[in-house]
Design an enzyme around this catalytic site. Structure first.
Site, PDB file in Angstrom:
ATOM      1  N   PRO A  45       0.847  -1.203   0.000  1.00  0.00           N
ATOM      2  CG  PRO A  45      -0.519  -1.459   1.872  1.00  0.00           C
ATOM      3  CD  PRO A  45       0.732  -1.976   1.247  1.00  0.00           C
ATOM      4  CE1 TYR A  86      -4.004  -4.532  -4.250  1.00  0.00           C
ATOM      5  CE2 TYR A  86      -5.618  -2.928  -5.012  1.00  0.00           C
ATOM      6  CZ  TYR A  86      -4.653  -3.887  -5.281  1.00  0.00           C
ATOM      7  OH  TYR A  86      -4.349  -4.210  -6.574  1.00  0.00           O
ATOM      8  CG  HIS A 114      -2.345 -10.733  -0.058  1.00  0.00           C
ATOM      9  ND1 HIS A 114      -2.020 -10.593  -1.383  1.00  0.00           N
ATOM     10  CD2 HIS A 114      -1.184 -10.573   0.626  1.00  0.00           C
ATOM     11  CE1 HIS A 114      -0.722 -10.363  -1.491  1.00  0.00           C
ATOM     12  NE2 HIS A 114      -0.190 -10.351  -0.293  1.00  0.00           N
TER      13      HIS A 114
END
Length: 366
Positions: A131, A294, A320
Site C-alpha cells: 500500500p 486491498y 491475501h
C-alpha cells in the site's frame, strides 16, 4: 508465558511476506512460540528479504522476544515472544521496503501494550507491491479506527524505489479490547478525490497529466460527480529521491472508502499511470462490496482479535485475504465464515460476506 509452539508452512497459499506478518503478529499477541519454515519458498529469491527482516526484528524488540534464523535469505525462523511493551520502537528496511507493511505487522501488537507507543518506520512510503502511505492514511486509517482505537501517522519524508529513505512516525495508545465492525451497507458514491504527485527531478507536468488522464477515464463511467484530483509537487525537503504516482479515492454515503492507485516507472508515460489507477478504482466499485481488494486482508487480524462478531462485504476474496483467514484460524482460533452475499442487488455480482467470531483479546495491562 509460552504456550505450545505453532508450526507454520511459509510456502502455502500466498506464500510470501504476508504469512510472516500475520503469524508473527498473532504469535506476539497470544504469547505463542512460533516456527515458520519454507519462507517464500516459491519466490524467485526465496527466503527473507531486508524488509521482512526489519519487520521481524521490530516485532522481536516490541516484546523483548527471541528470534533465531533471522538473516537475509533464511527460509526458517523461530520466534519466542515475551511481554509487549509501549514506548519508542524503530524499524529501518534500509531499502525501499514498505513502511506500510511494517505498520501492518506492528500495529495490532502495540494496541495491546501496557503504555502508548511511537513507531519510527523508515523505508519506502510509496513503494511497489505494497500500500502507498496515502492509502494507509486516507483509506485504511478511517476504516480500521472503527475497531475502537485511533492512531496518528506523521509523514516526515517520502521515499521511493529504489532508494527508500522515507520516514513516518506512528503514535497510538493501547486499548482494553477491540470492538467488532459491521461494514455491509455500500451506499452510493458521493465523492471522488485524490492526489497525483511528482518528487525529485520529475516535472510537474507529469502530475497534471496523470490527474487529467485519470479524470477522463473515470468520467466515461461516472458522469454526475466532480472528480477532484490534485496534482502535487512534493517539497524537496520532504521527499528523498525521484518518484511519481497517483491515488484516487471514492467515498460513499455510508462512509465506505475505495481506492485505485498506481506508481510511475521509468519509460511508462504519465497517462498510462493515471488510467491504471482509475481503472483499479472503477473495478473496485463494480462489485457490491464495502471495502476494496486491498483493505480486505488488512482487516482480518483485527476482526480475529475483536470482542464479538464482525462482518464485511467484499468483492472476490483475494488470495491475501484467504491466507490471513487461514492463519488467524490456525493461530488465534478465530472462526471465519465466507459466503456469497444474498442481497438482491448483489445477485449478478461476485460479492461475499466475510464473518468472524473474534476471540475477544483483552489487554492484560489495562
Amino acid at each position: 508465558m509460552a504456550g505450545p509452539r505453532v508450526e507454520v508452512d511459509g510456502s502455502i497459499m500466498e506464500g510470501g511476506g504476508q504469512i510472516l506478518r500475520v503469524s508473527t503478529a498473532l504469535s506476539c499477541l497470544l504469547g505463542l512460540p512460533l516456527r515458520v519454515q519454507k519462507i517464500r519458498a516459491g519466490r524467485s529469491t526465496p527466503g527473507l528479504r531486508p524488509q521482512h527482516l526489519s519487520g521481524l526484528e521490530m516485532i522481536r524488540d516490541l516484546c523483548d522476544g527471541q528470534l533465531e534464523g533471522a538473516e537475509i535469505g533464511s527460509t526458517e525462523i523461530t520466534f519466542t515472544p515475551e511481554k509487549i511493551k509501549g514506548g519508542i520502537h524503530t524499524a529501518d528496511t534500509k531499502t525501499a521496503g514498505s513502511v506500510c507493511l511494517l505498520m501492518q505487522v506492528s500495529m495490532p501488537c502495540v494496541l495491546f501494550a501496557a503504555s502508548p507507543s511511537e513507531l519510527h518506520l523508515k523505508g519506502g512510503t510509496n513503494a511497489e507491491m505494497a500500500p502507498q502511505i496515502d492509502y494507509t492514511v486516507m483509506v485504511f486509517k478511517p476504516i480500521v479506527e472503527k475497531f475502537g482505537f485511533i492512531f496518528n501517522c506523521d509523514i516526515k519524508t517520502r521515499g521511493y524505489y529504489p532508494k527508500g529513505g522515507g520516514e513516518v512516525i506512528v503514535r497510538m495508545s493501547p486499548v482494553k479490547q477491540l470492538n467488532p465492525i459491521n461494514l455491509t451497507e455500500r451506499g452510493c458514491v458521493t465523492k471522488i478525490y485524490g492526489r497525483a504527485f511528482v518528487a525529485g527531478v520529475l516535472p510537474f507536468k507529469v502530475a497534471k497529466d496523470m490527474a487529467a488522464a485519470a479524470v477522463r477515464c473515470i468520467r466515461k463511467e461516472i458522469r454526475d460527480l466532480y472528480v477532484n484530483i490534485q496534482p502535487v509537487q512534493e517539497p524537496k525537503d520532504q521527499a528523498f529521491g525521484n518518484g511519481n504516482g497517483i491515488i484516487i479515492i471514492a467515498e460513499t454515503s455510508t462512509g465506505c472508502l475505495f481506492a485505485g492507485s498506481s506508481l510511475g516507472k521509468r519509460g511508462v508515460n504519465a497517462d498510462k499511470v493515471g488510467i491504471e489507477a482509475a481503472e483499479m478504482l472503477l473495478a473496485n466499485l463494480r462489485h457490491g462490496g464495502t471495502v476494496d481488494e486491498y483493505l480486505q486482508d488488512q482487516l482480518i487480524v483485527f476482526m480475529a482479535l475483536a470482542n464479538g462478531v464482525s462482518r464485511i462485504k467484499t468483492g472476490p476474496v483475494t488470495l491475501h485475504t484467504q491466507t490471513a483467514i487461514h492463519f488467524a484460524e490456525q493461530i488465534a482460533k478465530a472462526k471465519f465464515i465466507v459466503k456469497k452475499s444474498e442481497d438482491e442487488e448483489d445477485a449478478a455480482k461476485d460479492t461475499y460476506i466475510i464473518e468472524c467470531q473474534g476471540i475477544g483479546m483483552t489487554n492484560p495491562n489495562l
